[in-house]
Design an enzyme around this catalytic site. Structure first.
Site, PDB file in Angstrom:
ATOM      1  N   ASP A   1       0.840  -1.188   0.000  1.00  0.00           N
ATOM      2  CA  ASP A   1       0.000   0.000   0.000  1.00  0.00           C
ATOM      3  C   ASP A   1       0.881   1.247   0.000  1.00  0.00           C
ATOM      4  O   ASP A   1       1.661   1.453   0.926  1.00  0.00           O
ATOM      5  CB  ASP A   1      -0.846  -0.031   1.285  1.00  0.00           C
ATOM      6  CG  ASP A   1      -2.179   0.655   1.126  1.00  0.00           C
ATOM      7  OD1 ASP A   1      -2.219   1.702   0.457  1.00  0.00           O
ATOM      8  OD2 ASP A   1      -3.174   0.144   1.688  1.00  0.00           O
TER       9      ASP A   1
ATOM     10  N   ASP B   1      -2.959   4.714  -2.414  1.00  0.00           N
ATOM     11  CA  ASP B   1      -3.952   5.325  -1.536  1.00  0.00           C
ATOM     12  C   ASP B   1      -4.416   6.681  -2.106  1.00  0.00           C
ATOM     13  O   ASP B   1      -3.577   7.489  -2.535  1.00  0.00           O
ATOM     14  CB  ASP B   1      -3.264   5.540  -0.172  1.00  0.00           C
ATOM     15  CG  ASP B   1      -4.204   5.904   0.939  1.00  0.00           C
ATOM     16  OD1 ASP B   1      -5.042   5.066   1.301  1.00  0.00           O
ATOM     17  OD2 ASP B   1      -4.087   7.029   1.468  1.00  0.00           O
TER      18      ASP B   1
ATOM     19  N   GLU C   1      -6.750   3.834  -5.555  1.00  0.00           N
ATOM     20  CA  GLU C   1      -7.961   4.169  -4.812  1.00  0.00           C
ATOM     21  C   GLU C   1      -8.389   5.570  -5.233  1.00  0.00           C
ATOM     22  O   GLU C   1      -7.646   6.526  -5.051  1.00  0.00           O
ATOM     23  CB  GLU C   1      -7.698   4.137  -3.307  1.00  0.00           C
ATOM     24  CG  GLU C   1      -8.980   4.364  -2.518  1.00  0.00           C
ATOM     25  CD  GLU C   1      -8.748   4.836  -1.088  1.00  0.00           C
ATOM     26  OE1 GLU C   1      -9.614   4.602  -0.258  1.00  0.00           O
ATOM     27  OE2 GLU C   1      -7.700   5.457  -0.816  1.00  0.00           O
TER      28      GLU C   1
ATOM     29  N   HIS D   1     -11.267  -1.933   4.517  1.00  0.00           N
ATOM     30  CA  HIS D   1     -10.989  -1.493   5.884  1.00  0.00           C
ATOM     31  C   HIS D   1     -11.595  -0.125   6.193  1.00  0.00           C
ATOM     32  O   HIS D   1     -11.474   0.346   7.326  1.00  0.00           O
ATOM     33  CB  HIS D   1      -9.482  -1.446   6.099  1.00  0.00           C
ATOM     34  CG  HIS D   1      -8.822  -0.420   5.219  1.00  0.00           C
ATOM     35  ND1 HIS D   1      -8.753  -0.553   3.844  1.00  0.00           N
ATOM     36  CD2 HIS D   1      -8.240   0.756   5.506  1.00  0.00           C
ATOM     37  CE1 HIS D   1      -8.160   0.510   3.342  1.00  0.00           C
ATOM     38  NE2 HIS D   1      -7.830   1.325   4.325  1.00  0.00           N
ATOM     39  N   ASP D   2     -12.178   0.531   5.198  1.00  0.00           N
ATOM     40  CA  ASP D   2     -12.801   1.844   5.420  1.00  0.00           C
ATOM     41  C   ASP D   2     -14.323   1.776   5.394  1.00  0.00           C
ATOM     42  O   ASP D   2     -14.993   2.804   5.518  1.00  0.00           O
ATOM     43  CB  ASP D   2     -12.360   2.838   4.337  1.00  0.00           C
ATOM     44  CG  ASP D   2     -10.877   3.137   4.385  1.00  0.00           C
ATOM     45  OD1 ASP D   2     -10.313   3.167   5.496  1.00  0.00           O
ATOM     46  OD2 ASP D   2     -10.279   3.335   3.306  1.00  0.00           O
TER      47      ASP D   2
END
Ligand code: GLC
Ligand code: CA
Length: 551
Positions: free
Chosen positions: A95, A196, A248, A322-323
């Site tokens: 990431d 990200d 993302e 995870h969000d």
């Protein structure tokens, strides 16, 4: 690389498996579960950020991009993880949090200490008269997006937490640093990278948001973002023929994504977009609850499938990460039909055109945490919003109710491996409590059950590997007007695959001509039938296949 038959599994390292009893998941813990992942059948592991970090935003406040937070393990542990994964045919994706660094990063510390070179790594502006920030932009975690530094009488930009300072990508030195970091990991044998919030790296103008929202139109899919991504590609991962990359994309558009992830655009391989995960936001506001709008979910997902396909661009497919709160609690029924609805949601995603991502625990049918006290939460966003909503006069009960539905901690609870203390995740005190249904929902239990959610995921992952129509078939929406069924078809030459998902706990009937000629490949009920007039049971989900000319 040809990745169309592959499936990615997302690991939140902090919550996966702890081997030394400190309550934090670690790399040796991941190594110890590789056989479990092999059994599931996945091809790639995306590891959430595991770099040294003050953990204000659980590792998305990176202090050093070139090492590993010792709480997760050592570089040797990481290399061992890569090697042991490779032995099982699994690759690793890291990431890259490149929109911002932690304010504890050495660059930011030098910037604060007065070094002009590093000051120019970040974004600084003069305030407005009366000690007001440079504009009215809001941080995604609440409050102003600007922080004042008296020494310079200037403000630095932080689109996220105040400890996450936005990098100045206009500065060529910053862009060079970023390419160097990727090459550093490539040299260690890493081929996969997730970027990200990467569509926020190019800021346009620094105007006030005239609508007094958060200002996102001025920095989302900004003026130079495609140029920056092409440059990064050319200087780093693009040199590796095996690379696999995903970006993302926050509040993005299909038009931009057909470029980010266009077949020949030399930017990224695929994109995460989020419009389909806002269909339960009232007036686009995350902290205002409403039941999800099914027709809108269907419309948006169909629109992205078709929009990306028309331009030969590629989607990452997902409902969980995870969000996000757990999709099973959000779009399914985790009380009355947990298995049926978990399988239905999985089928919906895995048969689409794109690359499916499985977020740890969804293959077990994990649910939201349903925490009952603010002390149980750890996430900076949840804690901030709790304060903000309290100050607006909302009651504690009401806010807790909102967090039960919306907090990111819902998906961050530790993996339950068995029904023992702390679900076998740790012998110590977990950094975040487990969801208290771990005695019922855990890996040991599902592995014994041939009819488990896990077994269904295994079948979906295997089908994609085996069938070209799932990888390459064109996507055609079906039953678009139906108020409770999400159906679509994939077509390739003379082949047809039809996917039918009842999204509700009520019986419903649909008519699909020629369906009696199809063969059932997969279903979440034992006795599903292929008939032109189909009676669908609660959350029933069927995948049907036909080859030849229909009569
Ligand atoms: C991304 C991450 C999220 C993080 C944010 C800021 O959205 O997935 O966890 O808080 O970026 O880095
Ligand atoms: Ca540990």
């Amino acid at each position: 690389m040809d990745f169309k038959g592959k499936t990615v599994y997302q690991i939140y390292p902090k919550s996966f498996c702890d081997t030394n009893g400190d309550g934090w998941g670690d790399l040796p813990g991941i190594i110890s579960k590789l056989d479990y992942l092999k059994e599931l059948g996945i091809d790639y592991i995306w590891l959430n950020a595991f770099f040294p970090s003050p953990q204000k935003d659980n590792g998305y406040d990176v202090q050093d991009y070139r090492s590993i937070d010792p709480r997760y393990g050592t570089m040797d542990d990481f290399l061992q993880l890569c090697a042991e994964a490779k032995d099982r045919g699994i690759d690793i994706m890291l990431d890259m949090v490149f929109n911002h660094t932690s304010t504890e990063h050495i660059w930011f510390k030098r910037a604060l200490a007065g070094d002009p070179k590093y000051k120019n790594y970040y974004i600084w502006k003069k305030g407005k008269p009366g000690h007001q920030p440079p504009n009215n932009w809001q941080s995604k975690f609440g409050g102003s997006a600007w922080e004042y530094v008296a020494k310079y009488d200037e403000w630095y930009l932080h689109l996220f937490d105040v400890t996450q300072a936005d990098l100045n990508w206009e500065n060529p030195e910053v862009r060079k640093e970023m390419a160097d970091i990727i090459r550093y990991w490539s040299e260690k044998g890493v081929h996969g990278f997730r970027f990200d919030v990467v569509n926020l790296i190019s800021k346009g103008s620094y105007e006030d948001d005239p609508h007094h929202f958060d200002g996102r139109q001025f920095y989302t899919d900004g003026p130079r973002v495609h140029e920056y991504l092409r440059e990064l590609n050319e200087r780093s991962f693009g040199r590796d023929p095996q690379h696999l990359t995903v970006g993302e994309m926050s509040s993005t558009s299909i038009e931009n994504c057909t470029e980010y992830a266009g077949h020949a655009s030399n930017e990224l391989d695929m994109v995460f977009s989020f419009h389909h995960l806002k269909v339960d936001y009232k007036d686009q506001k995350k902290w205002e609850l409403m039941p999800f709008d099914f027709m809108e979910l269907k419309r948006i997902m169909n629109e992205w499938q078709i929009g990306m396909q028309e331009k030969n661009a590629w989607n990452a497919l997902f409902l969980n990460n995870h969000d996000q709160p757990r999709a099973l609690s959000r779009f399914g029924d985790d009380q009355k039909y947990p298995k049926e609805s978990a399988k239905m949601l999985a089928t919906l995603i895995h048969m689409m055109r794109g690359t499916p991502y499985v977020y740890q625990g969804e293959e077990l049918g994990m649910t939201n945490a349903y925490f009952s006290s603010i002390d149980q939460y750890r996430d900076v966003e949840s804690k901030n919003i709790y304060r903000i909503l309290l100050s607006q006069g909302r009651s504690k009960e009401e806010i807790l109710h909102i967090l039960q539905a919306r907090s990111r901690d819902n998906s961050r609870t530790p993996m339950p491996w068995n029904d023992q203390k702390n679900g076998g995740f740790t012998s110590g005190t977990p950094w975040l409590s487990l969801a208290d249904n771990y005695e019922k929902i855990n890996a040991k239990k599902v592995l014994k059950d041939p009819d488990s959610v896990f077994a269904h995921y295994q079948k979906l992952i295997a089908l994609r590997k085996k069938m070209r129509i799932i990888q390459d078939g064109i996507y055609v929406p079906r039953l678009e007007e139906n108020q409770s069924v999400f159906a679509y078809e994939r077509r390739l030459g003379k082949e047809s695959l039809i996917v039918i998902n009842n999204f509700y706990g009520k019986m419903t009937e649909v008519e699909i001509p020629h369906l009696h000629q199809y063969q059932i490949l997969l279903s979440n009920y034992k006795d599903s039938r292929a008939e032109d007039a189909l009676q669908l049971r609660p959350y029933e989900s069927i995948v049907l296949y036909f080859k030849g000319a229909v009569e």
